[in-house]
Design a protein around this motif. Structure first.
Motif, mmCIF file in Angstrom:
data_model
loop_
_atom_site.group_PDB
_atom_site.id
_atom_site.type_symbol
_atom_site.label_atom_id
_atom_site.label_comp_id
_atom_site.label_asym_id
_atom_site.label_seq_id
_atom_site.Cartn_x
_atom_site.Cartn_y
_atom_site.Cartn_z
ATOM 1 N N ASN A 97 80.371 -10.949 120.377
ATOM 2 C CA ASN A 97 81.720 -11.214 120.861
ATOM 3 C C ASN A 97 81.947 -10.519 122.206
ATOM 4 O O ASN A 97 82.484 -11.124 123.142
ATOM 5 C CB ASN A 97 82.746 -10.769 119.825
ATOM 6 C CG ASN A 97 84.158 -11.166 120.194
ATOM 7 O OD1 ASN A 97 84.382 -12.005 121.066
ATOM 8 N ND2 ASN A 97 85.123 -10.573 119.540
ATOM 9 N N SER A 100 80.016 -12.430 124.845
ATOM 10 C CA SER A 100 80.646 -13.712 125.195
ATOM 11 C C SER A 100 81.905 -13.492 126.029
ATOM 12 O O SER A 100 82.144 -14.220 126.987
ATOM 13 C CB SER A 100 80.949 -14.533 123.949
ATOM 14 O OG SER A 100 82.010 -13.975 123.222
ATOM 15 N N ARG A 101 82.703 -12.486 125.694
ATOM 16 C CA ARG A 101 83.908 -12.227 126.480
ATOM 17 C C ARG A 101 83.567 -11.789 127.905
ATOM 18 O O ARG A 101 84.267 -12.138 128.848
ATOM 19 C CB ARG A 101 84.794 -11.187 125.797
ATOM 20 C CG ARG A 101 85.626 -11.817 124.677
ATOM 21 C CD ARG A 101 86.667 -10.888 124.141
ATOM 22 N NE ARG A 101 85.987 -9.964 123.242
ATOM 23 C CZ ARG A 101 86.299 -8.685 123.091
ATOM 24 N NH1 ARG A 101 87.266 -8.151 123.772
ATOM 25 N NH2 ARG A 101 85.628 -7.930 122.255
ATOM 26 N N GLU A 104 82.483 -15.152 129.626
ATOM 27 C CA GLU A 104 83.196 -16.401 129.332
ATOM 28 C C GLU A 104 83.811 -17.089 130.548
ATOM 29 O O GLU A 104 84.009 -18.290 130.534
ATOM 30 C CB GLU A 104 84.272 -16.165 128.270
ATOM 31 C CG GLU A 104 85.470 -15.385 128.738
ATOM 32 C CD GLU A 104 86.454 -15.094 127.625
ATOM 33 O OE1 GLU A 104 86.374 -15.721 126.557
ATOM 34 O OE2 GLU A 104 87.308 -14.211 127.828
ATOM 35 N N ALA A 132 78.577 -16.607 116.239
ATOM 36 C CA ALA A 132 78.940 -16.302 117.625
ATOM 37 C C ALA A 132 78.760 -17.524 118.522
ATOM 38 O O ALA A 132 79.590 -17.784 119.404
ATOM 39 C CB ALA A 132 78.110 -15.126 118.138
ATOM 40 N N ARG A 135 81.664 -19.978 117.559
ATOM 41 C CA ARG A 135 83.015 -19.510 117.869
ATOM 42 C C ARG A 135 83.216 -19.086 119.314
ATOM 43 O O ARG A 135 84.319 -19.245 119.840
ATOM 44 C CB ARG A 135 83.369 -18.302 116.995
ATOM 45 C CG ARG A 135 83.679 -18.632 115.593
ATOM 46 C CD ARG A 135 84.245 -17.406 114.929
ATOM 47 N NE ARG A 135 84.376 -17.594 113.505
ATOM 48 C CZ ARG A 135 84.622 -16.613 112.662
ATOM 49 N NH1 ARG A 135 84.740 -15.382 113.095
ATOM 50 N NH2 ARG A 135 84.730 -16.863 111.378
ATOM 51 N N TYR A 136 82.199 -18.492 119.914
ATOM 52 C CA TYR A 136 82.399 -17.843 121.210
ATOM 53 C C TYR A 136 81.575 -18.462 122.336
ATOM 54 O O TYR A 136 82.116 -18.952 123.315
ATOM 55 C CB TYR A 136 82.065 -16.348 121.132
ATOM 56 C CG TYR A 136 82.671 -15.619 119.969
ATOM 57 C CD1 TYR A 136 84.041 -15.685 119.701
ATOM 58 C CD2 TYR A 136 81.882 -14.850 119.131
ATOM 59 C CE1 TYR A 136 84.598 -15.006 118.633
ATOM 60 C CE2 TYR A 136 82.436 -14.158 118.062
ATOM 61 C CZ TYR A 136 83.787 -14.246 117.819
ATOM 62 O OH TYR A 136 84.324 -13.569 116.759
#
Length: 158
Positions: A97, A100-101, A104, A132, A135-136
């Motif tokens: 997460n 990915s953030r 992104e 992951a 979702r991400y």
């Protein structure tokens, strides 16, 4: 001194074609050790202006390397590569997460090198990587996530 990159035009062309997609890409690169899998991705990234290259490598398997030490090494490399503050390394989903953030809103080529070493002793690794991705990671249409490994049998099985 970095050696001149020669050949692999077919593979580089296949990777370049991903740049025209309007969706995130998940790429698996396999082959025995020391044949240039990681170097291929580095060369692709170097030839792709406007894309950020993030490379995170697993710890080589040896006595004392645990799933926790793999997560810690992942977190430390992610922090260094992306300039992040310290990240807790308790859970793969949290690590993915964070990754990915951090990528992104940018064009990014993310290499997870020797992924079979990252996940071989951790039954939560692959299910959390799948979550992951779903979702991400796949939300970023300009992301190329490369899973690289020399243990082809593990990659094919998983």
């Amino acid at each position: 001194m970095k050696c001149r990159f020669v050949g692999r035009e077919y593979e580089l062309g296949a990777l370049r074609r991903l740049l025209g997609k309007r969706a995130a890409s998940l790429v698996v690169v396999t082959g025995r050790r020391r044949i240039g899998k990681s170097r291929l991705i580095e060369e692709f990234a170097a030839r792709t202006p406007g894309y950020r290259h993030v490379a995170i490598s697993a710890l080589a398997p040896q006595a004392g390397i645990t799933p926790a030490s793999q997560r810690t090494a992942f977190a430390e490399q992610m922090q260094s590569e992306l300039g992040l503050p310290p990240v807790a390394a308790e859970d793969w989903l949290d690590l993915f997460n964070h990754l990915s953030r951090a990528t992104e809103k940018t064009r990014a080529i993310v290499l997870l090198d020797e992924i079979s070493w990252m996940g071989k002793d951790d039954p939560e690794f692959l299910p959390k990587l799948k979550i992951a991705w779903d979702r991400y990671f796949k939300r970023n249409a300009k992301l190329i996530l490369v899973l690289c490994g020399s243990v082809s049998s593990w990659l094919e099985k998983n």
